[in-house]
Scaffold this motif. Structure first.
Motif, PDB file in Angstrom:
ATOM      1  N   VAL A 189     -16.002  16.541 -14.991  1.00  0.00           N
ATOM      2  CA  VAL A 189     -16.981  17.393 -14.306  1.00  0.00           C
ATOM      3  C   VAL A 189     -16.576  18.863 -14.393  1.00  0.00           C
ATOM      4  N   ILE A 190     -15.305  19.154 -14.124  1.00  0.00           N
ATOM      5  CA  ILE A 190     -14.834  20.537 -14.133  1.00  0.00           C
ATOM      6  C   ILE A 190     -14.919  21.138 -15.537  1.00  0.00           C
ATOM      7  N   VAL A 191     -14.461  20.374 -16.542  1.00  0.00           N
ATOM      8  CA  VAL A 191     -14.508  20.858 -17.920  1.00  0.00           C
ATOM      9  C   VAL A 191     -15.950  21.082 -18.363  1.00  0.00           C
ATOM     10  N   SER A 192     -16.859  20.212 -17.936  1.00  0.00           N
ATOM     11  CA  SER A 192     -18.267  20.345 -18.314  1.00  0.00           C
ATOM     12  C   SER A 192     -18.854  21.647 -17.784  1.00  0.00           C
ATOM     13  N   VAL A 193     -18.551  21.983 -16.539  1.00  0.00           N
ATOM     14  CA  VAL A 193     -19.082  23.213 -15.955  1.00  0.00           C
ATOM     15  C   VAL A 193     -18.478  24.441 -16.637  1.00  0.00           C
ATOM     16  N   ILE A 194     -17.196  24.367 -16.975  1.00  0.00           N
ATOM     17  CA  ILE A 194     -16.533  25.512 -17.603  1.00  0.00           C
ATOM     18  C   ILE A 194     -17.054  25.761 -19.014  1.00  0.00           C
ATOM     19  N   THR A 195     -17.315  24.692 -19.764  1.00  0.00           N
ATOM     20  CA  THR A 195     -17.647  24.835 -21.181  1.00  0.00           C
ATOM     21  C   THR A 195     -19.143  24.828 -21.471  1.00  0.00           C
ATOM     22  N   THR A 196     -19.968  24.551 -20.473  1.00  0.00           N
ATOM     23  CA  THR A 196     -21.412  24.460 -20.705  1.00  0.00           C
ATOM     24  C   THR A 196     -22.140  25.527 -19.897  1.00  0.00           C
ATOM     25  N   LYS A 197     -22.831  26.411 -20.605  1.00  0.00           N
ATOM     26  CA  LYS A 197     -23.486  27.543 -19.951  1.00  0.00           C
ATOM     27  C   LYS A 197     -24.558  27.084 -18.966  1.00  0.00           C
ATOM     28  N   ASN A 198     -25.322  26.049 -19.334  1.00  0.00           N
ATOM     29  CA  ASN A 198     -26.404  25.586 -18.470  1.00  0.00           C
ATOM     30  C   ASN A 198     -25.908  25.032 -17.139  1.00  0.00           C
ATOM     31  N   LEU A 199     -24.627  24.680 -17.075  1.00  0.00           N
ATOM     32  CA  LEU A 199     -24.064  24.100 -15.854  1.00  0.00           C
ATOM     33  C   LEU A 199     -23.376  25.143 -14.980  1.00  0.00           C
ATOM     34  N   ARG A 200     -23.334  26.382 -15.438  1.00  0.00           N
ATOM     35  CA  ARG A 200     -22.681  27.430 -14.650  1.00  0.00           C
ATOM     36  C   ARG A 200     -23.656  27.996 -13.629  1.00  0.00           C
ATOM     37  N   THR A 201     -23.997  27.169 -12.672  1.00  0.00           N
ATOM     38  CA  THR A 201     -24.923  27.556 -11.617  1.00  0.00           C
ATOM     39  C   THR A 201     -24.154  27.752 -10.317  1.00  0.00           C
ATOM     40  N   VAL A 202     -24.831  28.348  -9.346  1.00  0.00           N
ATOM     41  CA  VAL A 202     -24.192  28.618  -8.064  1.00  0.00           C
ATOM     42  C   VAL A 202     -23.849  27.317  -7.348  1.00  0.00           C
ATOM     43  N   THR A 203     -24.790  26.369  -7.344  1.00  0.00           N
ATOM     44  CA  THR A 203     -24.543  25.104  -6.667  1.00  0.00           C
ATOM     45  C   THR A 203     -23.371  24.356  -7.286  1.00  0.00           C
ATOM     46  N   ASN A 204     -23.214  24.463  -8.594  1.00  0.00           N
ATOM     47  CA  ASN A 204     -22.133  23.744  -9.266  1.00  0.00           C
ATOM     48  C   ASN A 204     -20.756  24.312  -8.946  1.00  0.00           C
ATOM     49  N   ILE A 205     -20.696  25.490  -8.326  1.00  0.00           N
ATOM     50  CA  ILE A 205     -19.420  25.972  -7.810  1.00  0.00           C
ATOM     51  C   ILE A 205     -18.899  25.002  -6.756  1.00  0.00           C
ATOM     52  N   LEU A 206     -19.809  24.532  -5.913  1.00  0.00           N
ATOM     53  CA  LEU A 206     -19.432  23.554  -4.892  1.00  0.00           C
ATOM     54  C   LEU A 206     -19.117  22.199  -5.514  1.00  0.00           C
ATOM     55  N   VAL A 207     -19.845  21.850  -6.575  1.00  0.00           N
ATOM     56  CA  VAL A 207     -19.566  20.585  -7.264  1.00  0.00           C
ATOM     57  C   VAL A 207     -18.166  20.618  -7.872  1.00  0.00           C
ATOM     58  N   VAL A 208     -17.783  21.744  -8.468  1.00  0.00           N
ATOM     59  CA  VAL A 208     -16.434  21.887  -9.026  1.00  0.00           C
ATOM     60  C   VAL A 208     -15.395  21.824  -7.913  1.00  0.00           C
ATOM     61  N   ASN A 209     -15.671  22.463  -6.794  1.00  0.00           N
ATOM     62  CA  ASN A 209     -14.747  22.418  -5.667  1.00  0.00           C
ATOM     63  C   ASN A 209     -14.592  20.999  -5.149  1.00  0.00           C
ATOM     64  N   LEU A 210     -15.691  20.260  -5.117  1.00  0.00           N
ATOM     65  CA  LEU A 210     -15.649  18.854  -4.709  1.00  0.00           C
ATOM     66  C   LEU A 210     -14.795  18.040  -5.673  1.00  0.00           C
ATOM     67  N   ALA A 211     -14.973  18.273  -6.968  1.00  0.00           N
ATOM     68  CA  ALA A 211     -14.188  17.561  -7.968  1.00  0.00           C
ATOM     69  C   ALA A 211     -12.704  17.897  -7.845  1.00  0.00           C
ATOM     70  N   PHE A 212     -12.394  19.164  -7.562  1.00  0.00           N
ATOM     71  CA  PHE A 212     -10.997  19.562  -7.406  1.00  0.00           C
ATOM     72  C   PHE A 212     -10.357  18.871  -6.200  1.00  0.00           C
TER      73      PHE A 212
END
Length: 339
Positions: A40-63
């Motif tokens: 999940v974290i790698v996907s958000v970092i490497t994919t532009k379409n996933l770099r959204t504000v809400t996905n900041i929380l998704v990355v934090n959840l994954a961490f």
């Protein structure tokens, strides 16, 4: 006399074969959880379409879930110990217990924050980075979540309400068996989970109500337009216009109905996820302390860190595509998306 002393020492422990079962399941959960949340974290970092504000929380959840999974090997060491003591220095066990409490609290707080942000964006029709929905504000929310989680882990033991360490009865790093106020800490943690459950249900319930009201208004407007058009069909042009609008509107209604179904499914999934976590932790407040159910409930709670990538990742088309590209090592498509 010696026999009674020996039995009194051996009595307060869960049967070793139960601990082996739980340790084996936890080992599998750790591998799956580390892989899924890292993906999940790698996907958000490497994919532009996933770099959204809400996905900041998704990355934090994954961490937070990765921290939980990283603590599992230390829990397994305690579960497989047959000496009645933690095989590694017990200060490390207290640290593992603290990390576990912090990461679990952070996970449930993240779920509440995700629900709130989705409610804010959907009900207020926010487009782009506006209002609360900005990277800077969401970063503040993330910082608050971790500060709150650390505080909820530290304050009770500092006040003497429970002691972090090795539980000889359960064989895991949690609250020690010697502190008489450990049960108060359990009640406190259960209250935190219940509060998070209620808040999440409220936010997703508000989202569902908003969508249902929006669809009702759309159907009412469509019905009024249809009656108005049929009663005032004076010319062939109006009839043609009516015919074309009738052909186009049903698909719109069908799409909105499909949206209702998807949101209902998401609400049901989130409710189930929280209920699993709540039952796993809240069972301490209704079942006597010396209970085998609590150990298996802890195992179910850890499973919560594994299913989060499935719920918040695999159901999202962009995440699905990113997962496939990363697993198949397709670097070029990802680089084009990132640019």
């Amino acid at each position: 006399m010696e026999a009674s002393t020996q039995s009194s020492v051996e009595a307060p422990t869960i049967a070793f074969h139960h601990r082996v079962i739980v340790a084996s399941v936890l080992a599998g959960l750790a591998i799956i959880g580390l892989f899924g949340n890292t993906l999940v974290i790698v996907s958000v970092i490497t994919t532009k379409n996933l770099r959204t504000v809400t996905n900041i929380l998704v990355v934090n959840l994954a961490f937070a879930d990765i921290l939980t999974c990283c603590s599992i090997p230390f829990q397994i060491a305690g579960l497989l110990s047959q000496t009645g003591r933690y095989p590694i220095p017990e200060i490390l066990c207290a640290t593992v217990a603290g990390v576990g409490y912090t990461s679990v609290c952070s996970s449930v707080s993240n779920l509440v924050a995700i629900g709130f942000v989705r409610w804010y964006v959907i009900t207020r029709s926010i487009r782009g980075h506006q209002g609360l929905n900005t990277p800077k504000n969401i970063a503040k929310v993330v910082l608050f979540i971790w500060m709150e989680s650390v505080a909820l882990m530290i304050i009770p033991p500092v006040l003497g309400v429970g002691t972090l360490g090795y539980s000889r009865y359960y064989g895991i790093c949690t609250l020690t068996d010697t502190n008489p106020r450990a049960f108060d800490n359990v009640i406190f943690q259960g209250a935190v989970i219940i509060t998070a459950l209620i808040l999440t249900l409220v936010f997703y319930g508000l989202i569902l109500r908003h969508v249902l009201q929006h669809n009702k208004q759309f159907r009412d407007k469509f019905a009024d337009d249809r009656v108005s058009d049929s009663s005032s069909a004076d010319t062939q042009q109006k009839k043609a216009s009516l015919s074309s609008s009738q052909d186009s509107r049903p698909p719109m209604i069908k799409a909105i109905n499909q949206k209702e179904i998807e949101i209902t499914k998401n609400v049901f999934t989130v409710v189930c996820l929280f209920m699993i976590c709540f039952v796993a932790l809240g069972v301490n407040s209704v079942i006597p302390r010396a209970s085998l159910t609590i150990l298996y409930g802890y195992m179910i709670m850890i499973a919560n860190s594994v299913v989060n990538p499935i719920i918040y990742g695999l159901k999202h088309p962009n995440f699905q595509e990113a997962f496939k590209r990363i697993i198949c090592c397709r670097r070029r498509p990802l680089e084009r998306v990132s640019n």
